[in-house]
Design a protein around this motif. Structure first.
Motif, PDB file in Angstrom:
ATOM      1  N   UNK A  43      -8.802  24.140  -9.676  1.00 37.15           N
ATOM      2  CA  UNK A  43      -9.952  23.396 -10.194  1.00 37.15           C
ATOM      3  C   UNK A  43      -9.893  23.118 -11.678  1.00 37.15           C
ATOM      4  N   UNK A  44      -9.204  23.981 -12.449  1.00 33.00           N
ATOM      5  CA  UNK A  44      -9.179  23.806 -13.909  1.00 33.00           C
ATOM      6  C   UNK A  44      -7.985  22.983 -14.376  1.00 33.00           C
ATOM      7  N   UNK A  45      -7.329  22.290 -13.455  1.00 30.77           N
ATOM      8  CA  UNK A  45      -6.186  21.453 -13.837  1.00 30.77           C
ATOM      9  C   UNK A  45      -6.658  20.296 -14.715  1.00 30.77           C
ATOM     10  N   UNK A  46      -5.856  19.973 -15.720  1.00 33.43           N
ATOM     11  CA  UNK A  46      -6.198  18.878 -16.634  1.00 33.43           C
ATOM     12  C   UNK A  46      -6.406  17.577 -15.855  1.00 33.43           C
ATOM     13  N   UNK A  47      -7.366  16.784 -16.324  1.00 34.40           N
ATOM     14  CA  UNK A  47      -7.721  15.542 -15.636  1.00 34.40           C
ATOM     15  C   UNK A  47      -6.528  14.596 -15.557  1.00 34.40           C
ATOM     16  N   UNK A  48      -5.733  14.543 -16.659  1.00 35.71           N
ATOM     17  CA  UNK A  48      -4.575  13.657 -16.661  1.00 35.71           C
ATOM     18  C   UNK A  48      -3.557  14.066 -15.606  1.00 35.71           C
ATOM     19  N   UNK A  49      -3.371  15.389 -15.444  1.00 42.21           N
ATOM     20  CA  UNK A  49      -2.424  15.872 -14.430  1.00 42.21           C
ATOM     21  C   UNK A  49      -2.942  15.567 -13.031  1.00 42.21           C
ATOM     22  N   UNK A  50      -4.271  15.703 -12.833  1.00 40.92           N
ATOM     23  CA  UNK A  50      -4.848  15.352 -11.533  1.00 40.92           C
ATOM     24  C   UNK A  50      -4.618  13.877 -11.225  1.00 40.92           C
ATOM     25  N   UNK A  51      -4.820  13.023 -12.234  1.00 36.75           N
ATOM     26  CA  UNK A  51      -4.594  11.595 -12.028  1.00 36.75           C
ATOM     27  C   UNK A  51      -3.113  11.319 -11.746  1.00 36.75           C
ATOM     28  N   UNK A  52      -2.224  12.007 -12.480  1.00 38.41           N
ATOM     29  CA  UNK A  52      -0.794  11.833 -12.256  1.00 38.41           C
ATOM     30  C   UNK A  52      -0.413  12.249 -10.841  1.00 38.41           C
ATOM     31  N   UNK A  53      -0.963  13.390 -10.382  1.00 39.04           N
ATOM     32  CA  UNK A  53      -0.652  13.870  -9.036  1.00 39.04           C
ATOM     33  C   UNK A  53      -1.198  12.916  -7.986  1.00 39.04           C
ATOM     34  N   UNK A  54      -2.433  12.423  -8.205  1.00 34.35           N
ATOM     35  CA  UNK A  54      -3.019  11.478  -7.248  1.00 34.35           C
ATOM     36  C   UNK A  54      -2.206  10.183  -7.193  1.00 34.35           C
ATOM     37  N   UNK A  55      -1.794   9.682  -8.368  1.00 40.20           N
ATOM     38  CA  UNK A  55      -0.978   8.462  -8.394  1.00 40.20           C
ATOM     39  C   UNK A  55       0.371   8.689  -7.717  1.00 40.20           C
ATOM     40  N   UNK A  56       0.942   9.882  -7.938  1.00 40.16           N
ATOM     41  CA  UNK A  56       2.212  10.201  -7.292  1.00 40.16           C
ATOM     42  C   UNK A  56       2.052  10.242  -5.773  1.00 40.16           C
ATOM     43  N   UNK A  57       0.949  10.848  -5.310  1.00 39.17           N
ATOM     44  CA  UNK A  57       0.724  10.942  -3.866  1.00 39.17           C
ATOM     45  C   UNK A  57       0.542   9.562  -3.262  1.00 39.17           C
ATOM     46  N   UNK A  58      -0.196   8.690  -3.982  1.00 34.38           N
ATOM     47  CA  UNK A  58      -0.343   7.312  -3.492  1.00 34.38           C
ATOM     48  C   UNK A  58       1.002   6.594  -3.484  1.00 34.38           C
ATOM     49  N   UNK A  59       1.810   6.834  -4.512  1.00 34.71           N
ATOM     50  CA  UNK A  59       3.135   6.223  -4.550  1.00 34.71           C
ATOM     51  C   UNK A  59       3.997   6.729  -3.394  1.00 34.71           C
ATOM     52  N   UNK A  60       3.906   8.047  -3.115  1.00 36.53           N
ATOM     53  CA  UNK A  60       4.690   8.614  -2.019  1.00 36.53           C
ATOM     54  C   UNK A  60       4.270   8.008  -0.683  1.00 36.53           C
ATOM     55  N   UNK A  61       2.948   7.886  -0.478  1.00 39.91           N
ATOM     56  CA  UNK A  61       2.467   7.295   0.767  1.00 39.91           C
ATOM     57  C   UNK A  61       2.894   5.836   0.892  1.00 39.91           C
ATOM     58  N   UNK A  62       2.824   5.106  -0.255  1.00 31.50           N
ATOM     59  CA  UNK A  62       3.259   3.703  -0.221  1.00 31.50           C
ATOM     60  C   UNK A  62       4.751   3.600   0.057  1.00 31.50           C
ATOM     61  N   UNK A  63       5.516   4.514  -0.552  1.00 31.69           N
ATOM     62  CA  UNK A  63       6.958   4.512  -0.319  1.00 31.69           C
ATOM     63  C   UNK A  63       7.281   4.870   1.127  1.00 31.69           C
ATOM     64  N   UNK A  64       6.524   5.845   1.660  1.00 30.93           N
ATOM     65  CA  UNK A  64       6.728   6.228   3.058  1.00 30.93           C
ATOM     66  C   UNK A  64       6.394   5.071   3.988  1.00 30.93           C
ATOM     67  N   UNK A  65       5.267   4.395   3.671  1.00 31.60           N
ATOM     68  CA  UNK A  65       4.899   3.225   4.483  1.00 31.60           C
ATOM     69  C   UNK A  65       5.946   2.122   4.370  1.00 31.60           C
ATOM     70  N   UNK A  66       6.497   1.970   3.150  1.00 32.74           N
ATOM     71  CA  UNK A  66       7.533   0.955   2.959  1.00 32.74           C
ATOM     72  C   UNK A  66       8.785   1.282   3.768  1.00 32.74           C
ATOM     73  N   UNK A  67       9.138   2.567   3.768  1.00 33.21           N
ATOM     74  CA  UNK A  67      10.315   2.980   4.544  1.00 33.21           C
ATOM     75  C   UNK A  67      10.075   2.764   6.035  1.00 33.21           C
ATOM     76  N   UNK A  68       8.864   3.124   6.491  1.00 38.84           N
ATOM     77  CA  UNK A  68       8.538   2.911   7.901  1.00 38.84           C
ATOM     78  C   UNK A  68       8.548   1.428   8.243  1.00 38.84           C
ATOM     79  N   UNK A  69       7.998   0.615   7.315  1.00 37.39           N
ATOM     80  CA  UNK A  69       8.002  -0.832   7.550  1.00 37.39           C
ATOM     81  C   UNK A  69       9.427  -1.371   7.575  1.00 37.39           C
ATOM     82  N   UNK A  70      10.259  -0.853   6.667  1.00 41.27           N
ATOM     83  CA  UNK A  70      11.651  -1.272   6.653  1.00 41.27           C
ATOM     84  C   UNK A  70      12.345  -0.900   7.957  1.00 41.27           C
TER      85      UNK A  70
END
Length: 483
Positions: A227-254
């Motif tokens: 819970x005490x993780x820095x806001x910037x790190x939380x945003x970075x992790x969330x963006x990374x997770x969205x990127x991973x999901x998009x990449x996974x979807x891209x691989x599945x689409x490919x």
């Protein structure tokens, strides 16, 4: 250098710079006023020398100084003790010295310490003020030096015990500095730990996941952050997770596209091979003289012609489908009256297929943005599909109707043909899909008609759906926005 070490160095540097800056400012100010670089002892002595005497100190000093000037031997008399004791009741300490001997000192003072720390004799009484340490306690003093009648050296001290903050710093200053440094280091280490916990460790975990993804392990999810993780790190992790999901979807689409490509190649090979094989067979039959009579030769030639037309139609459909899929077909949209447009499509179709009767039903005038040529192709494909899958010995009835909704317009193409079973409905818009159990092309067609319809409608930002009941009929619905 790691982020953790950078933070640690920045903390230490900040503390060091702040401490040195404060010390330098104090030293410069003291040097400007006194002419020498200060130490804790000189700071204290300078302060006590410049501080004015209290009324009690001044009265006792003046009284004893006058006696020392006029009748110094009176200080040695026994009666003088009463006078000294009266002065001591004003919270003062008194000391009378002759040569190196302490003749009188107040009860709270320690004689041995007085002998050791007693100020030097000064005939001219230039340095009359200062501080003296007596058994670990600091006293501010004012001194007067004189000579007794026998020319021996004498001194009187009027002392005032120091309870000020400066005395406290003089005795405990070093310890306080050490404690402050210890607390500063402890706070620095605590902050460094918090930063490692809230920033460094999540970033390290994220780096490990990135390494796993680099090794093609796409199922690794971002760690759950505290819970005490820095806001910037939380945003970075969330963006990374969205990127991973998009990449996974891209691989599945490919992967899906690759599978579709393989299916497409297999379907094309099958659909091209069938008419070509027939054409080759009939041509070889003509060459080998199997068709002996003119009537039989005419039949072979008609079959070759029809198979060639079917093959050409398949190639044209495939070419159009590929161009639509690659988005290389230009669309020119214009505001079009749908009733007039559909009437033209139906009339044009019936001119070439007079045996087909199409009933056009329109309730009111409505407009939409359409590409007339491509939408004509879509409606024509739907009508041709109804013809291909009509029931035997049952007259075909096709209805094209326009239904106006609030913001949309709905085009329905209905027939009373063979219909489609429920389990096959989800696949009717797939390329090369036919409703027959076996791909024998008994009904003709390329298997791309409905797939092309779907692509054309989607380019119009519309939707297409199908409803069908086996042996009852099929309704294909195109929904477009009104213009």
């Amino acid at each position: 250098m790691t982020i953790k070490n950078r933070f640690l160095i920045s903390y230490i540097g900040g503390i060091f710079i702040a401490s040195v800056s404060i010390l330098m400012i104090l030293c410069i100010a003291f040097y400007v006023t006194t002419g020498f670089v200060p130490t804790p002892k000189t700071l204290y002595e300078s302060f006590t020398k410049q501080r004015s005497l209290s009324p009690e100190e001044e009265l006792a000093y003046v009284e004893l100084r006058d006696i020392a000037k006029s009748t110094p031997d009176q200080l040695l008399e026994e009666d003088m003790r009463k006078k000294l004791q009266q002065l001591e009741h004003q919270s003062l300490g008194l000391v009378i010295r002759k040569e190196e001997d302490i003749l009188y000192y107040s009860e709270e003072l320690v004689e041995r310490s007085l002998i050791v720390h007693f100020p030097d004799f000064d005939t001219n009484n230039i340095e009359t003020k200062g501080t003296v340490d007596n058994a670990g306690r600091m006293y501010r003093y004012i001194k007067f030096d004189f000579y007794y009648s026998d020319q021996t050296k004498g001194s009187i001290l009027v002392l005032k015990k120091e309870n000020s903050f400066l005395q406290f710093l003089t005795r405990w200053g070093l310890l306080i500095i050490l404690i402050i440094m210890f607390v500063s280091v402890a706070v620095m280490l605590f902050l460094n730990h918090q930063i490692r916990k809230s920033i460094i460790k999540p970033i390290e975990s994220l780096g490990q996941i990135m390494s796993s993804i680099r090794d093609s392990d796409m199922m690794m999810q971002a760690p759950t952050l505290p819970g005490n993780t820095a806001k910037e790190v939380q945003q970075l992790t969330a963006n990374f997770e969205r990127m991973r999901e998009a990449l996974l979807a891209s691989i599945e689409e490919k992967q899906n596209l690759e599978n579709n490509r393989k299916d497409l190649v297999a379907s094309i090979s099958h659909d091209l091979k069938t008419p070509i094989t027939s054409i080759i067979g009939y041509v070889e039959g003509l060459q080998e003289g199997v068709a002996e009579t003119p009537e039989r030769q005419e039949k072979y030639l008609k079959t070759i012609h029809s198979k060639s037309l079917a093959l050409n139609h398949l190639i044209e459909e495939l070419f159009l489908y590929s161009k639509l899929d690659a988005e290389s077909v230009p669309f020119r949209f214009e505001r079009t009256s749908l009733p007039d447009f559909l009437a033209h499509v139906v009339e044009e179709f019936q001119l070439s297929n007079r045996q087909v009767h199409i009933n056009l039903q329109v309730s009111e005038e409505v407009y939409a943005q359409v590409d007339r040529m491509h939408m004509n192709r879509a409606i024509t494909n739907l009508i041709e599909n109804s013809i291909k899958f009509q029931k035997e010995k049952v007259p075909l009835a096709i209805v094209v109707e326009v239904i106006v909704l609030h913001r949309f317009v709905q085009l329905n193409v209905k027939d009373n043909g063979q219909g489609i079973s429920e389990e096959k409905l989800p696949y009717v818009f797939d390329h090369f899909y036919r409703g027959e159990e076996a791909r024998t092309s008994t009904t003709g067609g390329s298997g791309l008609g409905l797939a092309i319809v779907k692509q054309i409608v989607e380019k119009h930002k519309g939707q297409v759906k199908v409803q069908s009941t086996l042996n009852v009929g099929t309704t294909v619905t195109i929904v477009l926005e009104k213009s």
